[in-house]
Design a protein around this motif. Structure first.
Motif, PDB file in Angstrom:
ATOM      1  N   UNK A 109       0.861  -1.175   0.000  1.00 16.88           N
ATOM      2  CA  UNK A 109       0.000   0.000   0.000  1.00 16.88           C
ATOM      3  C   UNK A 109       0.902   1.232   0.000  1.00 16.88           C
ATOM      4  N   UNK A 110       0.328   2.362  -0.369  1.00 17.99           N
ATOM      5  CA  UNK A 110       1.108   3.588  -0.500  1.00 17.99           C
ATOM      6  C   UNK A 110       0.387   4.727   0.210  1.00 17.99           C
ATOM      7  N   UNK A 111       1.158   5.537   0.921  1.00 17.37           N
ATOM      8  CA  UNK A 111       0.608   6.720   1.587  1.00 17.37           C
ATOM      9  C   UNK A 111       1.472   7.923   1.228  1.00 17.37           C
ATOM     10  N   UNK A 112       0.888   9.099   1.351  1.00 12.83           N
ATOM     11  CA  UNK A 112       1.637  10.334   1.087  1.00 12.83           C
ATOM     12  C   UNK A 112       1.973  11.000   2.415  1.00 12.83           C
ATOM     13  N   UNK A 113       3.253  11.213   2.646  1.00 10.80           N
ATOM     14  CA  UNK A 113       3.688  11.846   3.890  1.00 10.80           C
ATOM     15  C   UNK A 113       3.362  13.335   3.870  1.00 10.80           C
ATOM     16  N   UNK A 114       3.559  13.960   5.012  1.00 13.89           N
ATOM     17  CA  UNK A 114       3.271  15.397   5.126  1.00 13.89           C
ATOM     18  C   UNK A 114       4.121  16.222   4.166  1.00 13.89           C
ATOM     19  N   UNK A 115       5.325  15.719   3.844  1.00 14.35           N
ATOM     20  CA  UNK A 115       6.195  16.456   2.917  1.00 14.35           C
ATOM     21  C   UNK A 115       5.873  16.163   1.455  1.00 14.35           C
ATOM     22  N   UNK A 116       4.809  15.364   1.226  1.00 11.63           N
ATOM     23  CA  UNK A 116       4.387  15.068  -0.135  1.00 11.63           C
ATOM     24  C   UNK A 116       4.986  13.825  -0.741  1.00 11.63           C
ATOM     25  N   UNK A 117       5.962  13.224  -0.052  1.00  8.30           N
ATOM     26  CA  UNK A 117       6.628  12.044  -0.597  1.00  8.30           C
ATOM     27  C   UNK A 117       5.757  10.803  -0.427  1.00  8.30           C
ATOM     28  N   UNK A 118       5.712   9.955  -1.464  1.00 11.38           N
ATOM     29  CA  UNK A 118       4.995   8.683  -1.376  1.00 11.38           C
ATOM     30  C   UNK A 118       5.873   7.641  -0.691  1.00 11.38           C
ATOM     31  N   UNK A 119       5.259   6.855   0.187  1.00 14.77           N
ATOM     32  CA  UNK A 119       5.988   5.803   0.892  1.00 14.77           C
ATOM     33  C   UNK A 119       5.134   4.547   0.956  1.00 14.77           C
ATOM     34  N   UNK A 120       5.806   3.392   1.003  1.00 17.85           N
ATOM     35  CA  UNK A 120       5.112   2.115   1.156  1.00 17.85           C
ATOM     36  C   UNK A 120       4.657   1.949   2.598  1.00 17.85           C
ATOM     37  N   UNK A 121       3.437   1.422   2.761  1.00 12.08           N
ATOM     38  CA  UNK A 121       2.873   1.177   4.095  1.00 12.08           C
ATOM     39  C   UNK A 121       2.153  -0.173   4.091  1.00 12.08           C
ATOM     40  N   UNK A 122       1.932  -0.767   5.266  1.00 14.17           N
ATOM     41  CA  UNK A 122       1.164  -2.006   5.334  1.00 14.17           C
ATOM     42  C   UNK A 122      -0.273  -1.770   4.865  1.00 14.17           C
TER      43      UNK A 122
END
Length: 260
Positions: free
Chosen positions: A190-203
């Motif tokens: 799964x993918x989420x967008x951090x507060x700084x706008x960067x996409x990161x993988x998440x469970x």
């Protein structure tokens, strides 16, 4: 009903932890958690010996996938990446049945007969993944590549990374419909967008798991799948076992799966 094969990409445990302990330290963990495959990560290797890792994985009944950051096609070159032959040899040394690479800069002038020659010299099957780049992370070039692969009757299959499509603002659902029949390995994240706008993988959450169920309908039944998202906590065995069980259930309501 047989459970589909589940792999764990060792990057899931975090680069620092994996480099600190070595990838061999995770073999017993994966086996105890019920995984059937282990994905070695070339970029996280330190001083590990391939033959030792291969033997230890085999002893635990784990099959292996070797993941390399190599791009199959380099810009401006018609022949495949010269480093491919070495990557296939390394994969074989690690006891791997599959080598996972990225597409790179594929064009209609690329020489697939030259690729066929390199692949014919290795028992390792090539898997080409959609990565996060403009050249290798979009549906259209991957479609053109796998159409050409079919015409040449090459034994190359796809690693379908569910999350990576978001880096190019592409639809995983559209990609699954158009590329699903080529898929032999699914990277689940799964993918989420951090507060700084960067996409990161998440469970995954429940919404993600529902989406993954829909995507798998376009792929071969019982297709091999892997966790490639953070598996971090105090009890890695319990956490890994839980995610192995979740991934193995995906697509099970559809039809009897077959072994990859």
């Amino acid at each position: 009903m047989h459970n589909p094969p589940v792999s764990i990409s060792l990057s899931s445990y975090g680069a620092d932890l994996v480099r600190q302990h070595g990838q061999g330290r995770f073999i017993d963990l994966l086996a105890a958690a019920g995984a059937s495959r282990i994905e070695w990560r070339e970029e996280l290797l330190t001083t590990e010996q391939p033959t030792e890792l291969a033997a230890a994985a085999r002893a635990q009944g784990l099959q292996s996938i070797f993941s390399s950051p190599l791009e199959l096609w380099l810009a401006g070159q018609s022949r495949p990446n010269p480093a491919l032959a070495l990557a296939l040899q390394r994969g074989e040394a690690f006891g791997s049945t599959w080598l996972k690479v990225s597409l790179g800069h594929f064009t209609d002038s690329n020489d697939l007969s030259a690729l066929a020659q390199v692949l014919a010299a290795s028992p390792v099957q090539l898997l080409v993944e959609n990565d996060q780049t403009l050249q290798g992370g979009r549906i259209e070039p991957l479609q053109r590549f796998f159409t050409a692969v079919e015409h040449q009757a090459l034994t190359v299959a796809m690693t379908f990374d569910i999350g990576n499509w978001q880096w190019q603002d592409q639809s995983a659902a559209v990609a699954a419909r158009q590329l699903g029949r080529h898929v032999a390995y699914v990277h689940c994240k799964a993918v989420a967008r951090r507060a700084d706008g960067k996409l990161v993988a998440v469970p995954p959450g429940m919404t993600d798991l529902h989406l993954w169920e829909q995507l798998l309908k376009h792929m071969p039944p019982g297709v091999m799948r892997a966790a490639e998202y953070p598996l971090q906590g105090d009890d890695l065995l319990q956490l890994t076992a839980s995610h192995v069980a979740t991934l193995s259930r995906l697509g099970q309501s559809r039809r009897e799966p077959v072994h990859v």
